[in-house]
Design an enzyme around this catalytic site. Structure first.
Site, PDB file in Angstrom:
ATOM      1  N   GLU A 184     -30.491  25.934  47.645  1.00 50.78           N
ATOM      2  CA  GLU A 184     -29.874  26.572  46.840  1.00 50.78           C
ATOM      3  C   GLU A 184     -30.236  28.210  47.279  1.00 50.78           C
ATOM      4  OE1 GLU A 184     -27.336  26.873  45.803  1.00 50.78           O
ATOM      5  OE2 GLU A 184     -26.618  26.023  43.961  1.00 50.78           O
ATOM      6  N   ASP A 185     -29.230  28.885  47.716  1.00 50.19           N
ATOM      7  CA  ASP A 185     -29.120  30.252  47.074  1.00 50.19           C
ATOM      8  C   ASP A 185     -30.175  30.904  45.676  1.00 50.19           C
ATOM      9  OD1 ASP A 185     -26.935  29.535  45.563  1.00 50.19           O
ATOM     10  OD2 ASP A 185     -25.279  31.425  47.270  1.00 50.19           O
ATOM     11  N   ASP A 225     -28.235  30.438  38.224  1.00 49.70           N
ATOM     12  CA  ASP A 225     -28.765  31.719  37.170  1.00 49.70           C
ATOM     13  C   ASP A 225     -28.446  31.007  36.122  1.00 49.70           C
ATOM     14  OD1 ASP A 225     -27.209  33.532  35.498  1.00 49.70           O
ATOM     15  OD2 ASP A 225     -24.989  33.335  35.889  1.00 49.70           O
ATOM     16  N   PHE A 246     -25.412  41.400  39.124  1.00 51.49           N
ATOM     17  CA  PHE A 246     -24.371  40.099  39.209  1.00 51.49           C
ATOM     18  C   PHE A 246     -25.289  41.417  41.064  1.00 51.49           C
ATOM     19  CE2 PHE A 246     -21.081  39.185  41.967  1.00 51.49           C
ATOM     20  CZ  PHE A 246     -21.335  37.554  41.640  1.00 51.49           C
ATOM     21  N   ARG A 271     -20.909  38.493  51.374  1.00 55.70           N
ATOM     22  CA  ARG A 271     -21.793  37.174  52.323  1.00 55.70           C
ATOM     23  C   ARG A 271     -22.694  37.434  53.143  1.00 55.70           C
ATOM     24  NH1 ARG A 271     -20.993  32.700  49.356  1.00 55.70           N
ATOM     25  NH2 ARG A 271     -19.123  32.215  49.404  1.00 55.70           N
TER      26      ARG A 271
HETATM   27  P1  IMP Z   1     -25.517  28.066  37.651  1.00 55.22           P
HETATM   28  O1  IMP Z   1     -24.684  26.985  37.430  1.00 55.22           O
HETATM   29  O2  IMP Z   1     -24.880  29.489  36.809  1.00 55.22           O
HETATM   30  O3  IMP Z   1     -26.998  28.654  37.625  1.00 55.22           O
HETATM   31  O4  IMP Z   1     -24.586  29.204  38.935  1.00 55.22           O
HETATM   32  C1  IMP Z   1     -25.300  29.217  40.161  1.00 55.22           C
HETATM   33  C2  IMP Z   1     -24.036  29.954  41.018  1.00 55.22           C
HETATM   34  O5  IMP Z   1     -23.626  30.778  40.573  1.00 55.22           O
HETATM   35  C3  IMP Z   1     -24.957  29.931  42.709  1.00 55.22           C
HETATM   36  O6  IMP Z   1     -25.009  29.081  43.534  1.00 55.22           O
HETATM   37  C4  IMP Z   1     -23.451  30.621  43.311  1.00 55.22           C
HETATM   38  O7  IMP Z   1     -22.652  30.744  43.966  1.00 55.22           O
HETATM   39  C5  IMP Z   1     -23.309  31.680  41.981  1.00 55.22           C
HETATM   40  N1  IMP Z   1     -23.988  33.038  41.352  1.00 55.22           N
HETATM   41  C6  IMP Z   1     -24.746  33.029  40.479  1.00 55.22           C
HETATM   42  N2  IMP Z   1     -25.083  34.217  39.986  1.00 55.22           N
HETATM   43  C7  IMP Z   1     -24.570  34.717  41.189  1.00 55.22           C
HETATM   44  C8  IMP Z   1     -24.927  36.287  41.938  1.00 55.22           C
HETATM   45  O8  IMP Z   1     -25.867  36.942  41.333  1.00 55.22           O
HETATM   46  N3  IMP Z   1     -24.125  36.895  42.955  1.00 55.22           N
HETATM   47  C9  IMP Z   1     -23.269  35.495  43.427  1.00 55.22           C
HETATM   48  N4  IMP Z   1     -23.295  34.775  43.310  1.00 55.22           N
HETATM   49  C10 IMP Z   1     -24.395  34.234  41.763  1.00 55.22           C
HETATM   50 MG    MG Z   2     -23.704  28.777  45.508  1.00 57.07          MG
END
Ligand code: IMP
Ligand code: MG
Length: 189
Positions: free
Chosen positions: A105-106, A109, A158, A171
């Protein structure tokens, strides 16, 4: 208002992690994966789209045989707090039964997307299932997630660049940057 919309109009701010720091750290993760999975020919599964630069660099930092596959999902956070509705837009091409799977994963959060993915893939009987994320924002975590490989822990800001977007943009930045709202910029002027 919670969620992405609160950012409104943004511009790219200061560099949080340079392209060179990212390159070095991925080299270390690649070495760890190569050591931990020696003889296992792991299947690396990237979560589109943000993962593309990381996946491209990570697989070239790994010195053992690997195979790759990708999933694309769409996440809805109806109240942005503790519910994730996740829809699979593109499922895996290959079966993972009996495979040693490393999810790539990138950024993680809240952890809700990864929690869903782990449950979804665990059903398909992989030999093992572990998680590798380049960026991690522990402050917003709402579920307990075991992370096996983490590139960088980030503060609760963010970020964009190196695959990460704000409304599909930025990106292509080679480094990781914070975004600032134009309202904030106006206040500091
Ligand atoms: P989670 O379900 O809240 O863990 O969401 C993770 C996803 O939210 C990642 O795969 C990203 O697509 C997006 N995301 C969360 N934080 C950021 C950020 O700071 N910048 C860009 N995308 C984010
Ligand atoms: Mg993502």
């Amino acid at each position: 208002m919670k969620g992405r919309d609160w950012l409104g109009e943004v511009e790219v701010g200061e560099t949080l992690i340079s392209a060179e720091e990212i390159r070095q750290r991925i080299g270390e993760i690649g070495a760890d994966v190569s050591r931990d999975y020696a003889g296992l020919e792991p299947r690396l599964i990237g979560i589109l789209k943000g993962v593309t630069p990381f996946m491209a660099d990570l697989i070239r930092a790994i010195s053992i045989p690997v195979t790759t596959d990708y999933m694309s999902i769409k996440k809805y956070h109806p109240d942005w707090e503790d519910t994730a509705a996740v829809r699979v837009l593109k499922d895996l091409d290959l079966s993972i039964g009996g495979q040693h799977v490393l999810l790539v994963e990138d950024i993680i959060d809240s952890g809700l997307t990864m929690e869903y993915l782990l449950a979804h893939l665990r059903n398909r009987d992989p030999a093992s299932l572990r998680v590798c994320t380049l960026f991690n924002k522990p402050a917003n975590r709402v579920v307990d997630l075991p992370l096996d490989y983490v590139g960088f822990d980030l503060p609760d800001v963010f970020v964009v660049g190196y695959g990460l977007d704000y409304q599909q943009k930025h990106r292509n930045l080679p480094h990781l940057a914070v975004v600032k709202t134009l309202t904030d910029a106006a206040q500091t002027d």
